[in-house]
Each structure stands twice: as structure tokens, then as C-alpha cells.
Motif scaffolding. Structure first.
Motif, mmCIF file in Angstrom:
data_model
loop_
_atom_site.group_PDB
_atom_site.id
_atom_site.type_symbol
_atom_site.label_atom_id
_atom_site.label_comp_id
_atom_site.label_asym_id
_atom_site.label_seq_id
_atom_site.Cartn_x
_atom_site.Cartn_y
_atom_site.Cartn_z
ATOM 1 N N GLU A 118 -5.861 -1.045 -3.386
ATOM 2 C CA GLU A 118 -4.304 -1.342 -3.503
ATOM 3 C C GLU A 118 -3.548 -0.611 -2.622
ATOM 4 O O GLU A 118 -2.736 -0.998 -1.656
ATOM 5 C CB GLU A 118 -3.942 -1.098 -4.836
ATOM 6 C CG GLU A 118 -4.134 -2.048 -5.855
ATOM 7 C CD GLU A 118 -5.513 -1.508 -6.612
ATOM 8 O OE1 GLU A 118 -5.834 -0.487 -6.344
ATOM 9 O OE2 GLU A 118 -6.291 -2.366 -7.114
ATOM 10 N N ALA A 119 -3.903 0.771 -2.456
ATOM 11 C CA ALA A 119 -3.402 1.533 -1.496
ATOM 12 C C ALA A 119 -3.360 1.362 -0.021
ATOM 13 O O ALA A 119 -2.724 1.633 1.002
ATOM 14 C CB ALA A 119 -3.411 3.341 -1.638
ATOM 15 N N LYS A 127 -1.607 -1.695 0.816
ATOM 16 C CA LYS A 127 -0.221 -1.422 1.230
ATOM 17 C C LYS A 127 0.185 -0.574 2.319
ATOM 18 O O LYS A 127 0.942 -0.952 3.204
ATOM 19 C CB LYS A 127 0.244 -0.412 0.082
ATOM 20 C CG LYS A 127 1.817 -0.597 -0.299
ATOM 21 C CD LYS A 127 2.152 -0.018 -1.656
ATOM 22 C CE LYS A 127 3.656 -0.293 -1.901
ATOM 23 N NZ LYS A 127 3.903 0.193 -3.249
ATOM 24 N N GLU A 139 -0.425 -3.117 5.215
ATOM 25 C CA GLU A 139 0.780 -4.220 5.302
ATOM 26 C C GLU A 139 2.069 -3.211 5.930
ATOM 27 O O GLU A 139 2.718 -3.894 6.892
ATOM 28 C CB GLU A 139 1.257 -4.585 4.085
ATOM 29 C CG GLU A 139 2.515 -5.541 4.193
ATOM 30 C CD GLU A 139 2.891 -6.042 2.746
ATOM 31 O OE1 GLU A 139 3.853 -6.643 2.833
ATOM 32 O OE2 GLU A 139 2.073 -5.670 1.873
ATOM 33 N N ALA A 140 2.174 -1.944 5.785
ATOM 34 C CA ALA A 140 3.203 -1.124 6.176
ATOM 35 C C ALA A 140 2.839 -0.935 7.731
ATOM 36 O O ALA A 140 3.886 -0.884 8.696
ATOM 37 C CB ALA A 140 3.255 0.302 5.604
ATOM 38 N N LYS A 170 3.823 -4.109 9.332
ATOM 39 C CA LYS A 170 5.412 -4.419 9.424
ATOM 40 C C LYS A 170 6.034 -3.389 10.655
ATOM 41 O O LYS A 170 7.149 -3.578 11.124
ATOM 42 C CB LYS A 170 6.079 -3.812 7.885
ATOM 43 C CG LYS A 170 7.633 -4.278 7.872
ATOM 44 C CD LYS A 170 8.146 -4.540 6.587
ATOM 45 C CE LYS A 170 9.246 -5.059 6.591
ATOM 46 N NZ LYS A 170 9.550 -5.673 5.278
ATOM 47 N N TYR A 186 3.003 -11.391 7.090
ATOM 48 C CA TYR A 186 1.603 -10.698 6.834
ATOM 49 C C TYR A 186 0.678 -11.369 6.181
ATOM 50 O O TYR A 186 0.990 -11.868 5.063
ATOM 51 C CB TYR A 186 1.757 -9.121 6.429
ATOM 52 C CG TYR A 186 0.746 -8.480 5.846
ATOM 53 C CD1 TYR A 186 -0.013 -7.906 7.006
ATOM 54 C CD2 TYR A 186 0.101 -8.397 4.787
ATOM 55 C CE1 TYR A 186 -0.999 -7.014 7.033
ATOM 56 C CE2 TYR A 186 -0.948 -7.509 4.589
ATOM 57 C CZ TYR A 186 -1.582 -6.871 5.617
ATOM 58 O OH TYR A 186 -2.837 -6.124 5.432
#
Length: 129
Positions: A31-32, A35, A38-39, A42, A90
Motif C-alpha cells: 500500500e505504501a 501510494k 501515485e505521488a 502526480k 493515474y
């Protein structure tokens, strides 16, 4: 009492900071990691938006300069112009199944017979004590 010079104290502090900084971090959870991916996507998109806005402002400044300066040369097309990156979208990468990820051992062929003289069928049916 022993006196330390300022440079030796700084060297000692730097050495202890390097020792602390070299500690290994644990592996992030899936999960990390998702994330963080995705960061990063972005952040890359935000960079493209910034470049787009910079390109637009440079075009406005160049147009104003050409309009207000009589000796300015007409515009020449250098590139494709400013390209809008669009809204942020994304799509996370699909997770590979264990077989595609290479999690299993590679197939191999038997190059020698088993090391026992007892057939496999006999060992499978034998009662265990």
C-alpha cells in the motif's frame, strides 16, 4: 581533564550522524509503495503543468515584445508550441501473478536418477512411524 578541539568534536558528531543514517529502512508495504508511486506520478504531472504555464507566459512576453518593438523580427516556429498535459489521471500498474513475477523455481529436467533404490510408490504407501 582531556580537552577536545572544536574540529575533533565536529568530526565525532559527523561520524555518529553517518552511522545513524546508514541504518537500513524496512521494506515498504504494498500500500505504501502504491501510494509513493501515485505521488511520484502526480509530481511528474505537476512538473508538466508548470512547464506548460511557463511556455504560455513566454509566448505572451514574446508576442508583447514583437508588438511593442518595431525592429523585432516576426515569430518563427521553433517547436510544436505549448502542449497541455491535461487533467491528472493515474492508473496503477496491474499486479503480476506469481507465475509471471518469477516467484517459482525454473523448470529443470532430471539429470540423474533418485539417490535411493526404493521406488517412489513404495515410499508413498509405507506407513509412517
Amino acid at each position: 581533564m582531556m580537552q577536545f578541539s572544536r574540529s575533533s568534536l565536529l568530526a565525532l558528531c559527523a561520524a555518529s550522524a553517518c552511522t545513524l543514517a546508514s541504518a537500513k529502512l524496512p521494506v515498504p508495504s504494498p500500500e505504501a509503495a502504491a501510494k509513493a508511486a501515485e505521488a511520484a506520478a502526480k509530481s511528474a504531472w505537476a512538473g508538466k503543468v508548470d512547464n506548460y504555464k511557463l511556455c504560455q507566459s513566454q509566448d505572451r512576453v514574446a508576442a508583447h515584445y514583437r508588438k511593442t518593438t518595431p525592429s523585432a523580427k516576426p515569430a518563427t516556429a521553433v517547436g510544436a508550441g505549448c502542449t497541455d498535459p491535461g487533467p491528472f489521471a493515474y492508473t496503477p500498474p496491474a499486479a503480476k501473478p506469481a507465475e509471471a513475477a518469477g516467484a517459482h523455481s525454473p523448470p529443470g529436467t532430471a539429470s540423474s536418477p533418485p539417490s535411493t533404490l526404493v521406488p517412489a510408490a513404495a515410499t508413498a504407501s509405507a506407513p509412517k512411524s
